[in-house]
Design an enzyme around this catalytic site. Structure first.
Site, PDB file in Angstrom:
ATOM      1  N   ARG A 209       0.673  -0.957   0.013  1.00 17.12           N
ATOM      2  CA  ARG A 209      -0.029   0.009   0.118  1.00 17.12           C
ATOM      3  C   ARG A 209       0.953   1.023   0.026  1.00 17.12           C
ATOM      4  NH1 ARG A 209      -3.371  -2.949   4.646  1.00 17.12           N
ATOM      5  NH2 ARG A 209      -1.440  -2.256   6.026  1.00 17.12           N
TER       6      ARG A 209
ATOM      7  N   SER B 176      -6.506  -0.785  -0.158  1.00 17.77           N
ATOM      8  CA  SER B 176      -6.765  -2.016   0.440  1.00 17.77           C
ATOM      9  C   SER B 176      -5.868  -3.100   0.146  1.00 17.77           C
ATOM     10  CB  SER B 176      -8.209  -2.546   0.450  1.00 17.77           C
ATOM     11  OG  SER B 176      -8.660  -3.813   1.070  1.00 17.77           O
ATOM     12  N   GLY B 177      -5.249  -3.862   0.952  1.00 17.61           N
ATOM     13  CA  GLY B 177      -4.308  -4.933   0.573  1.00 17.61           C
ATOM     14  C   GLY B 177      -5.089  -6.133   0.351  1.00 17.61           C
TER      15      GLY B 177
ATOM     16  N   LYS C 286     -10.140   5.406   5.356  1.00 18.17           N
ATOM     17  CA  LYS C 286      -8.995   4.680   5.452  1.00 18.17           C
ATOM     18  C   LYS C 286      -8.039   5.450   6.444  1.00 18.17           C
ATOM     19  CE  LYS C 286      -6.031   1.212   4.873  1.00 18.17           C
ATOM     20  NZ  LYS C 286      -5.227   1.077   3.631  1.00 18.17           N
TER      21      LYS C 286
ATOM     22  N   ARG D 114     -11.033  -0.128  12.284  1.00 16.04           N
ATOM     23  CA  ARG D 114     -12.505   0.011  11.419  1.00 16.04           C
ATOM     24  C   ARG D 114     -13.468   0.239  11.866  1.00 16.04           C
ATOM     25  NH1 ARG D 114      -9.851  -5.213   8.822  1.00 16.04           N
ATOM     26  NH2 ARG D 114     -11.079  -6.282  10.674  1.00 16.04           N
TER      27      ARG D 114
ATOM     28  N   SER E 110     -11.119   0.940   6.135  1.00 17.61           N
ATOM     29  CA  SER E 110     -10.084   0.107   6.323  1.00 17.61           C
ATOM     30  C   SER E 110      -8.980   0.794   7.056  1.00 17.61           C
ATOM     31  CB  SER E 110      -9.332  -0.157   4.646  1.00 17.61           C
ATOM     32  OG  SER E 110     -10.423  -0.776   3.892  1.00 17.61           O
TER      33      SER E 110
ATOM     34  N   ARG F 103     -12.616 -12.237   1.220  1.00 15.05           N
ATOM     35  CA  ARG F 103     -12.577 -11.047   0.283  1.00 15.05           C
ATOM     36  C   ARG F 103     -12.617 -12.343  -1.234  1.00 15.05           C
ATOM     37  NH1 ARG F 103      -8.377  -8.159   3.255  1.00 15.05           N
ATOM     38  NH2 ARG F 103      -6.858  -9.733   2.908  1.00 15.05           N
TER      39      ARG F 103
ATOM     40  N   SER G 245     -12.769  -5.230   0.485  1.00 17.44           N
ATOM     41  CA  SER G 245     -12.147  -4.876   1.642  1.00 17.44           C
ATOM     42  C   SER G 245     -12.575  -5.807   2.884  1.00 17.44           C
ATOM     43  CB  SER G 245     -12.255  -3.544   2.024  1.00 17.44           C
ATOM     44  OG  SER G 245     -11.620  -3.474   3.276  1.00 17.44           O
TER      45      SER G 245
END
EC number: 3.5.2.-
Length: 366
Positions: A51, A82-83, A160, A192, A230, A327, A346
């Site tokens: 990211r 978002s990873g 985020k 979050r 996120s 995911r 995410s």
């Protein structure tokens, strides 16, 4: 306000070639870029450095075109990554531009975007009511900037913000500050959840007295229906991107949202598309699917690990974290409807829709 939307494929976290080409051809004016939301192929955890690499790569490109330092680009443009591109999910970025427009007003409200940035969040504030209140203030700023007066016209709020890292935990220890947890990855649900509650508070979905320190990441019956949050170690502030439809907007797009009742809820995907204005029977045809510009969703493992009465191993798998399972599953379900695996999905839905459910938003051509 005229908002532009461009989806950019990425061959690696540092690949900015598609944006470079759009700038070179004049399709995108770099001075109109206000935000970028994307998926990178990292693990999505506290040690996901893809990211930060992606942000730096875009900052370096835009710094050359804007005559700014990379740091100044970061202050001017919101970068939300978002990873985790498990399963069929494709690494990509969705770029948003915004410019004044005196052209004719459409008959219907169109896509509008507002941005709000909080102050720096101290380590001891991560996952607390202080974080909630900071995000709520940024939501108010974003609402005003988008020109949206009715919260019902808001369909997607992407936030985020920071989680805890070994470095920030050590900083708090030096100052004798108390933390919600000492586990970096374990801080993600708190971060979050606090950000989602900030959206709920800012939009008036939840009364302030219902938000207390001990209910964050615990009482999931209190939630926002449009928040998508996120957390990452590369941030110190919370960045709020608020999307809705506004009467004064002249964009060529509309946005809508729905609810995924669980990880295989195809009907929820279609609900979001129809909410945005896409008309279709059954499943969108290939031609109709071309009108879908972007889809943003959250993903969650089923409550108690049971999906429609069937046992799953999402919550008990010691090798693969449940967020990665979720995911992958949700990405496949959405792509089966849209025909495009470049979807923002995410993991983790703390205070984002009811327990077990997840928000989904779609942008389509008007």
């Amino acid at each position: 306000m005229k908002v532009g939307v461009h989806k950019l494929a990425m061959s690696a976290p540092g690949d900015v070639s598609e944006l470079a080409a759009l700038i070179e051809t004049g399709a995108v004016n770099p001075r109109e870029i206000v935000a970028l939301v994307g998926k990178t192929e990292g693990n999505g955890g506290a040690n996901d450095f893809t990211r930060g690499l992606a942000t730096l790569s875009y900052q370096l490109l835009l710094a050359r075109h804007l005559g700014l330092s990379p740091e100044e680009v970061g202050q001017r443009i919101a970068f939300v990554w978002s990873g985790g591109t498990e399963g069929v999910l494709s690494p990509h970025a969705t770029l948003f531009t915004r410019a004044p427009d005196d052209g004719p007003m459409p008959a219907e409200p169109r896509l509008a975007l507002g941005i709000g940035i909080t102050r720096d969040i101290a380590p001891e504030e991560v996952g607390t009511t202080a974080m909630v209140e900071a995000v709520a203030g940024a939501v108010h700023t974003a609402l005003a900037e988008a020109g949206i007066t009715e919260p019902a016209d808001v369909h997607y709020v992407q936030v985020k913000g920071p989680l805890l890292t070994p470095a920030t935990i050590a900083d708090a220890d030096r100052r004798g500050a108390r933390l919600v947890t000492r586990d970096p990855n374990g801080s993600k649900p708190y971060a979050r959840g606090a950000m989602a509650l900030g959206v709920a508070l800012g939009l008036g979905e939840v009364a302030a007295e219902r938000i207390t320190p001990d209910m964050i990441a615990c009482d999931m019956e209190v939630f926002s229906a449009v928040a998508s949050t996120s957390a990452g170690g590369e941030l110190t502030k919370c960045e709020v991107l608020l999307f809705g439809n506004a009467p004064g907007a002249t964009s060529a797009f509309r946005i809508g949202h729905g609810v995924l009742k669980d990880a295989i809820d195809v009907a929820g995907v279609k609900e979001a598309l129809r909410s945005a204005g896409l008309s279709f029977h059954g499943t969108p045809s290939e031609e109709q699917a071309h009108e879908i510009v972007a889809v943003f969703a959250k993903a969650e493992a089923p409550v108690n690990g049971r999906l429609r009465g069937r046992r799953t191993t999402m919550l008990s798998d010691a090798d693969i974290h449940y967020e990665r399972h979720a995911r992958a599953a949700v990405g496949a379900v959405i792509a089966s409807v849209t025909g495009d695996p470049a979807i923002f999905v995410s993991g983790g839905t703390e205070h984002q829709c009811a327990p077990g459910a997840a928000p989904i938003a779609a942008i389509v051509r008007a």
